[in-house]
Design an enzyme around this catalytic site. Structure first.
Site, PDB file in Angstrom:
ATOM      1  N   ASP A  63      50.719  36.595  30.955  1.00 23.36           N
ATOM      2  CA  ASP A  63      50.209  36.823  32.310  1.00 23.36           C
ATOM      3  C   ASP A  63      51.341  36.566  33.307  1.00 23.36           C
ATOM      4  OD1 ASP A  63      47.269  36.755  33.863  1.00 23.36           O
ATOM      5  OD2 ASP A  63      48.878  35.718  34.929  1.00 23.36           O
ATOM      6  N   ILE A  64      51.494  37.475  34.270  1.00 27.52           N
ATOM      7  CA  ILE A  64      52.572  37.304  35.261  1.00 27.52           C
ATOM      8  C   ILE A  64      52.162  36.190  36.229  1.00 27.52           C
ATOM      9  CG2 ILE A  64      53.951  38.472  37.034  1.00 27.52           C
ATOM     10  CD1 ILE A  64      53.231  41.120  35.620  1.00 27.52           C
ATOM     11  N   GLU A  71      47.200  41.986  35.299  1.00 25.01           N
ATOM     12  CA  GLU A  71      48.585  41.587  35.014  1.00 25.01           C
ATOM     13  C   GLU A  71      48.623  40.744  33.742  1.00 25.01           C
ATOM     14  OE1 GLU A  71      46.355  39.380  36.227  1.00 25.01           O
ATOM     15  OE2 GLU A  71      47.921  37.936  36.804  1.00 25.01           O
TER      16      GLU A  71
HETATM   17  N1  GTP Z   1      49.672  45.732  42.103  1.00 23.44           N
HETATM   18  C1  GTP Z   1      48.692  45.499  41.249  1.00 23.44           C
HETATM   19  N2  GTP Z   1      48.013  44.340  41.315  1.00 23.44           N
HETATM   20  C2  GTP Z   1      47.038  44.107  40.429  1.00 23.44           C
HETATM   21  C3  GTP Z   1      46.692  45.038  39.440  1.00 23.44           C
HETATM   22  N3  GTP Z   1      45.689  44.514  38.707  1.00 23.44           N
HETATM   23  C4  GTP Z   1      45.412  43.299  39.217  1.00 23.44           C
HETATM   24  N4  GTP Z   1      46.225  43.030  40.253  1.00 23.44           N
HETATM   25  C5  GTP Z   1      46.267  41.838  41.097  1.00 23.44           C
HETATM   26  O1  GTP Z   1      46.766  40.759  40.346  1.00 23.44           O
HETATM   27  C6  GTP Z   1      46.388  39.557  41.014  1.00 23.44           C
HETATM   28  C7  GTP Z   1      46.065  38.510  40.003  1.00 23.44           C
HETATM   29  O2  GTP Z   1      45.919  37.336  40.689  1.00 23.44           O
HETATM   30  P1  GTP Z   1      45.340  35.988  40.091  1.00 23.44           P
HETATM   31  O3  GTP Z   1      44.499  36.302  38.890  1.00 23.44           O
HETATM   32  O4  GTP Z   1      44.721  35.228  41.198  1.00 23.44           O
HETATM   33  O5  GTP Z   1      46.541  35.218  39.526  1.00 23.44           O
HETATM   34  P2  GTP Z   1      48.045  35.051  39.962  1.00 23.44           P
HETATM   35  O6  GTP Z   1      48.248  35.259  41.419  1.00 23.44           O
HETATM   36  O7  GTP Z   1      48.876  35.900  39.077  1.00 23.44           O
HETATM   37  O8  GTP Z   1      48.308  33.569  39.654  1.00 23.44           O
HETATM   38  P3  GTP Z   1      48.455  32.838  38.238  1.00 23.44           P
HETATM   39  O9  GTP Z   1      47.990  33.783  37.169  1.00 23.44           O
HETATM   40  O10 GTP Z   1      47.569  31.646  38.341  1.00 23.44           O
HETATM   41  O11 GTP Z   1      49.875  32.489  38.099  1.00 23.44           O
HETATM   42  C8  GTP Z   1      45.185  39.915  41.911  1.00 23.44           C
HETATM   43  O12 GTP Z   1      45.590  39.821  43.250  1.00 23.44           O
HETATM   44  C9  GTP Z   1      44.916  41.383  41.559  1.00 23.44           C
HETATM   45  O13 GTP Z   1      44.508  42.135  42.670  1.00 23.44           O
HETATM   46  C10 GTP Z   1      47.410  46.264  39.425  1.00 23.44           C
HETATM   47  O14 GTP Z   1      47.181  47.160  38.603  1.00 23.44           O
HETATM   48  N5  GTP Z   1      48.399  46.454  40.325  1.00 23.44           N
END
Ligand code: GTP
Length: 554
Positions: free
Chosen positions: A423-424, A466
């Protein structure tokens, strides 16, 4: 049965000899059948005629493939003539018999004169590497440095040049996998294009040419296309976009060979087609018993089925309809290969089931081209159905399905399979600060990195936004942790550029053994728990799932 071009010719010549021997045994039988027909009374002649049509139809379809085009032509004439008699519904006259006998003599003569055959020299496809050697001409360090860093992270070897003449000289000496030229670094782009297209001329396979430019006008695109450019990047350049394009180019070449299942009751003919297709870099498997079709499909997973129309136990259209009974094989194109030239009969077969009709005899090259085009299209469609559009990785449901199959396989063969969830980190922030489009680029760069660094046999899926799920068959846990850790380090090194700002991202991962359970959901849950721990422990790390220690009751 896979042949090098040299022994391919030998193997094809051996098949020709076998066919000739078989034909020489068949000629007295055909002569006898012809005699039966001529001597048949008004009640039986139709039955005899139908047998003759079938036998000469088969001969017309196969003879040309084995260097006996003359036999094929005369056999076709006999087939047509007897068919015409059948449709007239009257007892054939003496002259008709004489004509048929005359044809038969011609056929016997042609069987003694095989023509020298020039075999297809179609080259096998190159087996390519994912780490390309790239020649780069760029004067601007603000572009060349992040680009060089990204390309290096992806394992490519970059050689930089400041002078185009030197770059061309080096490419002549040892052709690279790709050339990238910044057009803004050149005084005269017309002269540069002339030099580059000159370089392509003697090459059997042109060197892929990418250009960077600040010009975003149609006339510049056209000029580039005319010079053989296949990738045009308008500045400001995002190195991740360039890498994604590069990977598409390389992965098209290193893709698994297309698989063709040949169903034909004539083994010699089937072997000939298989050899020709294998020589062109395709994989071919032969099935002579239609009853084994489903085993063949499950074992070989063909991209295309090449199907004979006239088979004794079950006709081609019947077999095609049988295949279509199961949704699982709906996407596999079925191509009939038959000496049937009547378009109405061809249509009748296609209406039942099947996608295309090739007419025998067919040249080796025409066969390869027709099959290749169909297979390529089928593969593309299958990818659209199962792959995620942003990353090209397996979608959620499909990676879970494949994980299930791998868990079963690992249990059956008593092998290890490791599973990782990635996970990013703080990805929401990337979207918030740099925008959703940049976020998408980060996701697709990680996907490219995974594809590039993992083995061909590893499975990669986009599990969620992500979040990525990796399935590493035949991989021990410690090795899996090492691999995922290397991925984590490589990802952290990739520079991303947005509105002139450069930034980096990190990822966290949880790794587990698939052998702990055969239940997909349980294994995913374990990987997820370990990932959650990695996030809790500060992110940018890989944690191995630890099963809870059982609490002993006193
Ligand atoms: N640009 C983009 N964003 C995405 C996509 N799918 C999901 N996201 C975003 O990825 C983000 C995931 O955020 P969180 O699950 O809160 O986690 P995080 O900010 O990565 O934080 P941690 O995982 O706790 O390190 C959300 O804001 C989603 O809107 C996509 O296909 N493209």
């Amino acid at each position: 049965m896979h042949g090098t071009p040299a022994n391919l010719e030998q193997q094809l010549a051996e098949l020709n000899q076998q066919y000739l021997r078989r034909l020489q045994q068949e000629i007295p039988q055909l002569q006898w059948l012809l005699l039966q027909f001529i001597q048949a009374g008004p009640l039986e002649w139709r039955e005899q005629a139908a047998v003759l049509v079938l036998r000469f139809h088969t001969l017309a379809g196969s003879a040309g493939t084995f260097g006996l085009a003359g036999v094929g032509t005369v056999a076709k004439s006999i087939e047509k003539h007897v068919k015409a008699l059948l449709s007239q519904q009257q007892v054939p006259a003496r002259e008709e018999h004489a004509l048929l006998q005359q044809y038969f003599v011609e056929m016997q003569q042609a069987a003694g004169q095989p023509t020298a055959q020039s075999f297809s020299k179609a080259k096998p496809q190159r087996q390519d590497k994912t780490d390309a050697r790239i020649l780069l001409l760029c004067h601007d360090p603000l572009i060349s440095q992040p680009m060089g860093q990204t390309l290096k992270t992806f394992g490519h070897q970059v050689e930089r040049f400041v002078d185009l003449t030197q770059l061309v000289a080096s490419a002549r000496l040892d052709p690279p996998d790709v050339i990238i030229v910044d057009l803004d670094a050149l005084d005269d782009s017309t002269a540069a294009f002339a030099l580059l297209s000159n370089l392509q001329c003697p090459q059997a396979q042109p060197i892929p040419l990418f250009v960077l430019s600040s010009q975003d006008e149609f006339s510049h695109y056209l000029q580039a296309v005319r010079a053989g450019v296949i990738g045009y990047f308008v500045k400001p350049l995002n190195p991740a976009t360039l890498e994604a394009r590069l990977q598409r180019l390389l992965s098209v070449r290193e893709r698994d060979a297309f698989r063709v299942l040949i169903v034909d009751d004539d083994m010699l003919l089937a072997q000939h087609y298989a050899l020709v297709l294998q020589n062109a870099g395709l994989r071919a498997e032969i099935l002579t018993d239609p009853a084994e079709i489903f085993q063949g499909l499950r074992r070989f997973h063909p991209d295309v089925i090449l199907l004979d129309v006239n088979m004794p136990e079950c006709s081609g259209p019947e077999l095609a309809q049988t295949v279509r009974l199961q949704d699982e094989w709906l996407g596999v194109p079925i191509i009939y290969l038959s000496s049937e030239t009547d378009s109405e009969r061809q249509m009748a077969s296609l209406i039942k089931a099947g996608d295309d009709f090739l007419t025998k005899p067919i040249s080796d090259n025409a066969l390869v081209v027709a099959i290749f085009a169909r297979a390529q299209r089928a593969r593309q469609l299958a990818e659209v159905m199962t792959k995620d559009s942003l990353t090209g990785l397996l979608q959620h449901a499909h990676i879970k399905e494949r994980l299930g199959a791998e868990l079963e396989r690992a249990a059956r063969l008593q092998q290890n399979v490791s599973v990782a969830m990635l996970d990013i980190d703080h990805f929401k922030k990337v979207n918030d600060v740099y925008g959703h489009l940049t976020g998408d680029q980060v996701i697709s760069s990680l996907a490219n990195l995974l594809r590039q660094q993992l083995r061909k046999t590893d499975l990669i899926g986009r599990y969620g936004g992500e979040e990525f799920l990796l399935v590493l068959p035949e991989c021990q846990l410690d090795k899996a942790c090492q691999v995922v850790n290397q991925l984590r380090e490589a990802f952290a090194r990739i520079p991303f550029v947005s509105n002139g700002q450069t930034f980096h991202c990190t990822l966290s991962a949880g790794v587990t053994s698939g052998s702990d359970s055969q239940q997909v959901d349980v294994v995913v849950e374990h990987a997820d728990q370990a990932l959650y721990q990695a996030k809790g422990a500060g992110r940018n790390q890989v944690i191995l799932y630890q099963p809870p220690v059982p609490v002993l009751n006193e």
